[in-house]
Design a protein around this motif. Structure first.
Motif, PDB file in Angstrom:
ATOM      1  N   THR A 160       0.825  -1.212   0.000  1.00  0.00           N
ATOM      2  CA  THR A 160       0.000   0.000   0.000  1.00  0.00           C
ATOM      3  C   THR A 160       0.859   1.262   0.000  1.00  0.00           C
ATOM      4  O   THR A 160       0.330   2.361  -0.127  1.00  0.00           O
ATOM      5  CB  THR A 160      -0.942   0.032   1.214  1.00  0.00           C
ATOM      6  OG1 THR A 160      -0.173  -0.091   2.410  1.00  0.00           O
ATOM      7  CG2 THR A 160      -1.970  -1.081   1.145  1.00  0.00           C
ATOM      8  N   CYS A 186     -12.671   5.048  -5.777  1.00  0.00           N
ATOM      9  CA  CYS A 186     -11.451   5.667  -5.254  1.00  0.00           C
ATOM     10  C   CYS A 186     -11.584   7.178  -5.332  1.00  0.00           C
ATOM     11  O   CYS A 186     -12.043   7.728  -6.344  1.00  0.00           O
ATOM     12  CB  CYS A 186     -10.224   5.212  -6.039  1.00  0.00           C
ATOM     13  SG  CYS A 186      -8.680   5.880  -5.386  1.00  0.00           S
ATOM     14  N   MET A 203      -2.374  10.585  -0.592  1.00  0.00           N
ATOM     15  CA  MET A 203      -3.127   9.489   0.026  1.00  0.00           C
ATOM     16  C   MET A 203      -4.390   9.233  -0.791  1.00  0.00           C
ATOM     17  O   MET A 203      -5.158  10.156  -1.083  1.00  0.00           O
ATOM     18  CB  MET A 203      -3.497   9.848   1.468  1.00  0.00           C
ATOM     19  CG  MET A 203      -2.339  10.323   2.325  1.00  0.00           C
ATOM     20  SD  MET A 203      -1.071   9.078   2.599  1.00  0.00           S
ATOM     21  CE  MET A 203      -1.953   7.953   3.691  1.00  0.00           C
ATOM     22  N   THR A 205      -7.832   6.654  -1.014  1.00  0.00           N
ATOM     23  CA  THR A 205      -8.640   5.684  -0.278  1.00  0.00           C
ATOM     24  C   THR A 205      -9.612   4.995  -1.227  1.00  0.00           C
ATOM     25  O   THR A 205     -10.355   5.658  -1.959  1.00  0.00           O
ATOM     26  CB  THR A 205      -9.423   6.365   0.852  1.00  0.00           C
ATOM     27  OG1 THR A 205      -8.512   6.969   1.759  1.00  0.00           O
ATOM     28  CG2 THR A 205     -10.266   5.352   1.612  1.00  0.00           C
ATOM     29  N   THR A 213     -12.677   0.073   3.656  1.00  0.00           N
ATOM     30  CA  THR A 213     -11.717   0.952   2.981  1.00  0.00           C
ATOM     31  C   THR A 213     -10.296   0.411   3.053  1.00  0.00           C
ATOM     32  O   THR A 213      -9.949  -0.358   3.945  1.00  0.00           O
ATOM     33  CB  THR A 213     -11.738   2.369   3.590  1.00  0.00           C
ATOM     34  OG1 THR A 213     -11.375   2.286   4.978  1.00  0.00           O
ATOM     35  CG2 THR A 213     -13.109   2.999   3.449  1.00  0.00           C
ATOM     36  N   THR A 215      -6.345   2.275   2.352  1.00  0.00           N
ATOM     37  CA  THR A 215      -5.655   3.523   2.052  1.00  0.00           C
ATOM     38  C   THR A 215      -4.285   3.246   1.455  1.00  0.00           C
ATOM     39  O   THR A 215      -3.520   2.427   1.983  1.00  0.00           O
ATOM     40  CB  THR A 215      -5.508   4.387   3.312  1.00  0.00           C
ATOM     41  OG1 THR A 215      -6.803   4.684   3.839  1.00  0.00           O
ATOM     42  CG2 THR A 215      -4.803   5.698   2.990  1.00  0.00           C
ATOM     43  N   TYR A 216      -3.982   3.929   0.361  1.00  0.00           N
ATOM     44  CA  TYR A 216      -2.695   3.811  -0.317  1.00  0.00           C
ATOM     45  C   TYR A 216      -1.920   5.121  -0.156  1.00  0.00           C
ATOM     46  O   TYR A 216      -2.502   6.210  -0.167  1.00  0.00           O
ATOM     47  CB  TYR A 216      -2.897   3.527  -1.811  1.00  0.00           C
ATOM     48  CG  TYR A 216      -3.448   2.155  -2.111  1.00  0.00           C
ATOM     49  CD1 TYR A 216      -2.606   1.123  -2.525  1.00  0.00           C
ATOM     50  CD2 TYR A 216      -4.811   1.892  -1.998  1.00  0.00           C
ATOM     51  CE1 TYR A 216      -3.113  -0.140  -2.812  1.00  0.00           C
ATOM     52  CE2 TYR A 216      -5.318   0.636  -2.286  1.00  0.00           C
ATOM     53  CZ  TYR A 216      -4.470  -0.375  -2.692  1.00  0.00           C
ATOM     54  OH  TYR A 216      -4.970  -1.617  -2.981  1.00  0.00           O
ATOM     55  N   LYS A 217      -0.596   4.985  -0.039  1.00  0.00           N
ATOM     56  CA  LYS A 217       0.267   6.162   0.105  1.00  0.00           C
ATOM     57  C   LYS A 217       1.251   6.206  -1.064  1.00  0.00           C
ATOM     58  O   LYS A 217       1.914   5.216  -1.370  1.00  0.00           O
ATOM     59  CB  LYS A 217       1.018   6.102   1.434  1.00  0.00           C
ATOM     60  CG  LYS A 217       1.935   7.296   1.673  1.00  0.00           C
ATOM     61  CD  LYS A 217       2.464   7.332   3.106  1.00  0.00           C
ATOM     62  CE  LYS A 217       3.395   6.183   3.382  1.00  0.00           C
ATOM     63  NZ  LYS A 217       4.005   6.269   4.725  1.00  0.00           N
TER      64      LYS A 217
END
Length: 294
Positions: A160, A186, A203, A205, A213, A215-217
């Protein structure tokens, strides 16, 4: 004398009749039309258009025409989000693909936008067999597309945290997030403005249809190349990646440095052991003497 006057009168009469007729026969001057049809046709032809386009997991139902902008597509797998496959552009323009959604954030079609100097052209591809809204927990990304940028490593089911590499002089980021499930959503922004040398963390989501959910960074990193150089590289035949094999830890010099450090540590350890061996005394001066010789 009378004959002369008669001749003059006749000539005057002839001129009076013929001159106006000749004037009427002359073509009238036409004012120049600055909006002549030829110029309009030429300007229309200069507007960039899509020459062709295709998608993965979707087939266009109508014959594609550059000047037609509305189509329907049939999804091969109605549960999966279709993605851009191949395209050709007539003229100088950039293409951006996004997804149309209804009030419930459920995908209803693909939007392909051509952006060029002076305007945009939007092509829409509505789903002909959209999946009926179903509740599930799929909240993963299938891909993230960035104009002149590259996500590294490639989006996968495990990670992620990613890096997003962009040109050194890029002042805005255009992202398209592709969810694995067509029912997921998204919250990727359409455009992110950047100041000079800014490297923010983005970020994203993904919300599944059951409201779960993930969350990607994405940590933004700037390349040494500018936008013009990156675009030229991407358009070269056989292009694969902007960063694969170019990161420092992927360079041969990195492995040489690691080997050198390890060799240095081993050599230092051997020298210490050798030094200890050479400095050890066979007898301890403080050890008491048990045997005396007379």
């Amino acid at each position: 004398m009378k004959k002369t006057k008669t001749i003059v009168a006749i000539m005057t009469l002839v001129l009076t009749i013929t001159l106006p007729a000749a004037a009427m026969a002359q073509p009238k001057a036409v004012a120049q039309d600055t909006t002549a049809p030829q110029e309009i046709t030429a300007s229309v032809m200069e507007v960039p258009t899509l020459a062709s386009i295709s998608f993965k997991n979707a087939t266009i139902n109508q014959p594609f025409d550059s000047y037609r902008t509305q189509y329907t597509v049939t999804l091969d797998n109605p549960e999966m989000t279709p993605t851009l496959n191949e395209y050709k552009i007539n003229g100088d323009a950039n293409i951006f693909v996004t997804y149309n959604t209804d009030d419930t954030k459920h995908q209803t079609g693909i939007i392909a936008t051509l952006e060029y100097y002076g305007g945009t052209t939007v092509y829409t591809f509505d789903y002909a067999n959209a999946e009926h809204y179903s509740i599930n927990s799929e909240n993963r990304l299938a891909d993230v597309d960035c104009y002149l940028g590259e996500v590294y490593p490639a989006i996968n089911d495990k990670d992620t945290d990613y890096k997003l590499f962009i040109p050194s002089d890029m002042d805005s980021i255009r992202l398209t997030a592709v969810t694995k499930d067509i029912n997921a959503y998204c919250d990727a922004p359409d455009e992110i403005a950047l100041s000079s040398d800014q490297e923010p963390t983005i970020m994203l989501t993904v919300t599944a249809s059951d409201s779960g959910t993930r969350t990607y960074k994405f940590k933004v990193k700037r390349l040494k190349q500018n936008c013009q150089q990156v675009e030229a590289e991407i358009n070269q035949p056989g292009f694969k990646s902007l960063v694969e094999g170019r990161l420092y830890y992927q360079q041969p010099i990195f492995f040489i440095a690691i080997i050198s450090v390890m060799a240095g540590i081993i050599l230092l350890t051997l020298m210490v052991l050798l030094a200890k061996r050479l400095t050890v005394k066979p007898d301890d001066e403080e050890e008491p003497i048990f045997f005396h010789r007379e």
